[in-house]
Design an enzyme around this catalytic site. Structure first.
Site, PDB file in Angstrom:
ATOM      1  N   SER A   1       0.835  -1.191   0.000  1.00 30.35           N
ATOM      2  CA  SER A   1       0.000   0.000   0.000  1.00 30.35           C
ATOM      3  C   SER A   1       0.877   1.252   0.000  1.00 30.35           C
ATOM      4  CB  SER A   1      -0.967  -0.048   1.181  1.00 30.35           C
ATOM      5  OG  SER A   1      -2.010   0.878   1.030  1.00 30.35           O
TER       6      SER A   1
ATOM      7  N   ASP B   1      -9.946  -3.318  -5.544  1.00 34.64           N
ATOM      8  CA  ASP B   1      -9.334  -2.560  -4.455  1.00 34.64           C
ATOM      9  C   ASP B   1      -9.768  -1.098  -4.524  1.00 34.64           C
ATOM     10  OD1 ASP B   1      -7.726  -1.314  -2.612  1.00 34.64           O
ATOM     11  OD2 ASP B   1      -5.857  -2.200  -3.325  1.00 34.64           O
TER      12      ASP B   1
ATOM     13  N   HIS C   1      -8.027  -4.887  -1.614  1.00 37.59           N
ATOM     14  CA  HIS C   1      -6.792  -4.377  -1.018  1.00 37.59           C
ATOM     15  C   HIS C   1      -6.088  -5.415  -0.152  1.00 37.59           C
ATOM     16  CE1 HIS C   1      -4.224  -0.967  -0.176  1.00 37.59           C
ATOM     17  NE2 HIS C   1      -4.283  -1.213   1.126  1.00 37.59           N
TER      18      HIS C   1
END
Length: 702
Positions: free
Chosen positions: A554, A640, A675
């Site tokens: 991320s 995501d 995600h």
């Protein structure tokens, strides 16, 4: 010599240049078309993805499988090892709440948790007394992706509110279950934020609704037996830069509406004595002022950085008048003591703090003011405050672990100071902590700061520069990566790797200033700290250049893109999970789910030429050059909403175009997840095994 041999031809991707001019600067994006125009609809129904984009992503997945084909047996071995360290039929120690104790359990081979309850003082190891409330494996049957949001019971323990996401897009469906019959009522809430809070009478609940841009912008009140369309709007947040959540107090006296961005917050509270009233403002949002609340009977205890308390303090205010004018310090601000969390019970105030990079729990007797702390002696460790589900209690729960010590769960009596070990994490395949070493070393950064680095390695690992190293980093949002026990990384350590965590600026590892020094105009410190950590590990002969595999996810994936651009020659490989690599384009697009709330972390390049320049200086996609990049593995999820799939997709395409003789560059897109990757506990291990196989391959340890 590259470990990748006889690679097939890379997938072909068209260039369709789009120009964008801001602040007199024009950029060209050849791959902007990979961003699906219907992304909002596609997150809810992935079958709507443009066919050309889907075909390209599938071609990339096929290329990855070909490139990693020689690791197939290694991946199976890694998966078997990692699975062997997990107790398959594990269960939690139930938490006492009224006449019951509530817990979770897994069955052998099961991917999803089961939620159960037992009589309050029953033996949790006696499975015959477990009342199964929700079977995650049953609910997930036939679904490619399924993630539970837990189950929250009413005060009388008759109903449970539970939620699930079955696409990975983080739009949750809420259902209400009769805990006696185990049947769901007709009430269904779509597109929620994932949870809700019951009113004390159990006849209604409050929840947040995600809007079309995936922002929790509204709080609704749902009365059982009525359709969602008739739910009352309790509060709407019209500033797209703020997140919102809804919660409740242990005493069931208040509903909390928590409104916040990355550096300021605002609470509105609703007394449960009148559910139709308008929420009451506690303290209006102010730039850079944060606060969180917990109830302590006739007072609120408020954790805040107000009035210059950079590392936070705790104040109290009367329940009837909680406004800032009535705030009174009870735990003063101490520079260098970062207070992270707090909770209040009938006789005690509790908080979790960090000093000198290490956490400890502090308990204060509310009547006498006497304080004592819970801390441990290891060089680096992780401490988690779980608290209690009841207000009138002297017993709280906390967890402890280190890189070598499996997680231990304790009940702690705040009055008698008795500590009871409830459970030690079981490693079925065996684990001897004495075989390993955990250390904390400090790297000197470019500006003289000391960057903590936590290490784990086997005692028999040669420290002569020959060992490969996996160096993990994050460095954003003030998030600290704990030095906790990780069964998966043992598969690398047992193969001679040094496993390292760089506690770089952007986290709060060394206090709030550590966060401030790694954001906005100072973001470059994050990347330079990570490179400094790599340099230190080489200088101290823990590893060598070219043997370091960097990993981040991320915002840590942005870190990976940044360090690959800045110092590609120092790394043998890069693993970038759901990487935020197209930072400038994303921050210029205020329709994307997280863009307005993120401006306080990165800068607003729409309004400010200076902040545009900050981001442009490090944005990985914008700084790809003709350089000797190491092999790079980029991982993404099609649905995501946090880091959209097109960011790593565009990044890999540009790397191939501008530095075709380096790499190779691998893009693996999970076509049925978001995600967090796959949702099942063993499915996630399969993904971890793939990542580690890449690390082992590029490190030459196959």
């Amino acid at each position: 010599m590259s470990p990748f041999k006889s690679l097939p031809a890379v997938p072909s991707v068209a260039k369709r240049p789009v120009t964008d001019t801001r602040h007199g600067i024009t950029r060209v994006d050849e791959y902007a078309w990979l961003r699906a125009d219907n992304w909002q609809a596609m997150f809810k129904d992935p079958s709507l993805l443009d066919k050309e984009i889907r075909a390209y992503l599938e071609a990339e997945n096929a290329y990855v499988e070909a490139a990693m084909g020689d690791t197939a047996e290694l991946r199976k071995t890694l998966f078997t090892e990692m699975k062997g360290r997990i107790k398959e039929d594990d269960s939690s120690v139930p938490v006492k709440d009224g006449p019951f104790a509530y817990g979770t359990a897994f069955v052998t081979g099961g991917e999803q948790p089961r939620y159960f309850r037992i009589p309050r003082d029953g033996d949790h190891k006696d499975e015959t007394i477990r009342d199964l409330l929700l079977d995650g494996d049953k609910e997930a049957a036939g679904k490619e992706y399924f993630r539970l949001a837990g189950i929250n019971g009413t005060s009388d323990h008759t109903l449970g509110l539970w939620g699930y996401d079955d696409k990975g897009s983080e739009y949750y469906t809420l259902r209400v279950r009769d805990l006696s019959t185990k049947e769901d009522l007709a009430d269904v809430i779509e597109n929620s934020g994932g949870g809700g809070v019951w009113a004390p009478d159990g006849k209604s609940f409050f929840y947040t609704l995600q809007d079309e841009n995936h922002r929790p912008s509204k709080v609704f009140h749902h009365i059982l037996g009525t359709p969602q369309s008739q739910d009352r709007l309790v509060y709407e947040e019209k500033d797209a830069g703020f997140f919102m959540g809804v919660g409740g107090s242990l005493l069931d006296d208040f509903i909390y509406i928590d409104i916040h961005d990355h550096e300021s917050s605002e609470y509105r509270i609703l007394s449960t004595k009148d559910l139709t009233a308008e929420p009451k403002l506690v303290a209006a949002r102010e730039p850079s002022i944060e606060y969180t609340m917990t109830e302590g009977g006739d007072v609120f205890y408020i954790l805040t950085n107000d009035a210059g308390a950079k590392d936070f303090k705790i104040v109290e205010a009367p329940v009837e008048a909680p406004q800032k004018a009535n705030w009174k310090d009870v735990v003063p601000h101490v520079p260098g003591r970062l207070i992270l969390d707090h909770s209040a019970y009938a006789r005690h105030l509790v908080w979790l703090e960090r000093r000198d990079g290490l956490p400890r729990i502090v308990i204060r007797d509310r009547k006498t003011g006497e304080e004592h702390a819970i801390a441990f002696a290891e060089e680096a460790y992780s401490l988690g405050l779980q608290g209690a589900a009841e207000y009138d209690t002297d017993v709280i729960r906390f967890s402890y672990s280190s890189m070598t010590t499996p997680s231990q769960l304790y009940d702690y009596n705040m009055a008698t100071r008795e500590r009871v070990l409830l459970k030690t994490q079981e490693v079925p395949s065996g684990h001897n902590p004495d075989d390993y070493v955990t250390r904390r070393v400090f790297a000197k950064a470019h500006d003289g700061e000391s960057v903590p680095v936590t290490l784990l390695y086997r005692k028999d690992t040669p420290l002569d520069g020959s060992a490969p190293c996996l160096l993990y980093g994050y460095g954003a949002y003030g998030i600290t990566i704990p030095a906790s026990f990780n069964t998966s990384c043992l598969s690398l350590v047992d193969r001679g790797f040094v496993y390292a965590i760089a506690h770089i600026r952007g986290g709060k590892d060394k206090g709030y200033h550590w966060y401030e020094d790694g954001k906005m105009a100072k973001k470059m410190n994050t990347f330079l700290d990570f490179i400094a950590a790599a340099d230190h590990l080489v200088a101290e002969k823990f590893t060598s250049y070219g043997k370091i595999v960097a990993e981040g996810r991320s915002a840590g994936g942005m870190l990976m893109g940044g360090i690959a651009n800045m110092a590609p020659e120092k790394f043998g490989g890069v693993i970038a999970g759901v990487p935020f690599v197209d930072a400038l384009n994303t921050m210029l697009d205020d329709t994307l789910p997280l863009t307005p709330p993120e401006w306080l972390e990165w800068g607003n390049p729409i309004e400010s030429a200076e902040e545009y320049a900050w981001i442009a200086a490090y944005s990985p996609y914008d700084n790809v050059g003709t350089k000797p990049y190491p092999p790079i593995l980029a991982l993404s999820g099609l649905t995501d909403p946090r880091v959209t799939y097109w960011e790593p997709t565009k990044w890999i395409a540009r790397l191939r175009d501008r530095a075709p003789d380096a790499g190779p560059y691998l893009l693996k897109t999970n076509m049925g997840a978001g995600h967090g990757g796959k949702s099942g506990r063993f499915q996630r291990l399969e993904e971890q095994a793939f990542d580690y196989a890449f690390a082992i391959k590029v490190a030459g340890k196959m």
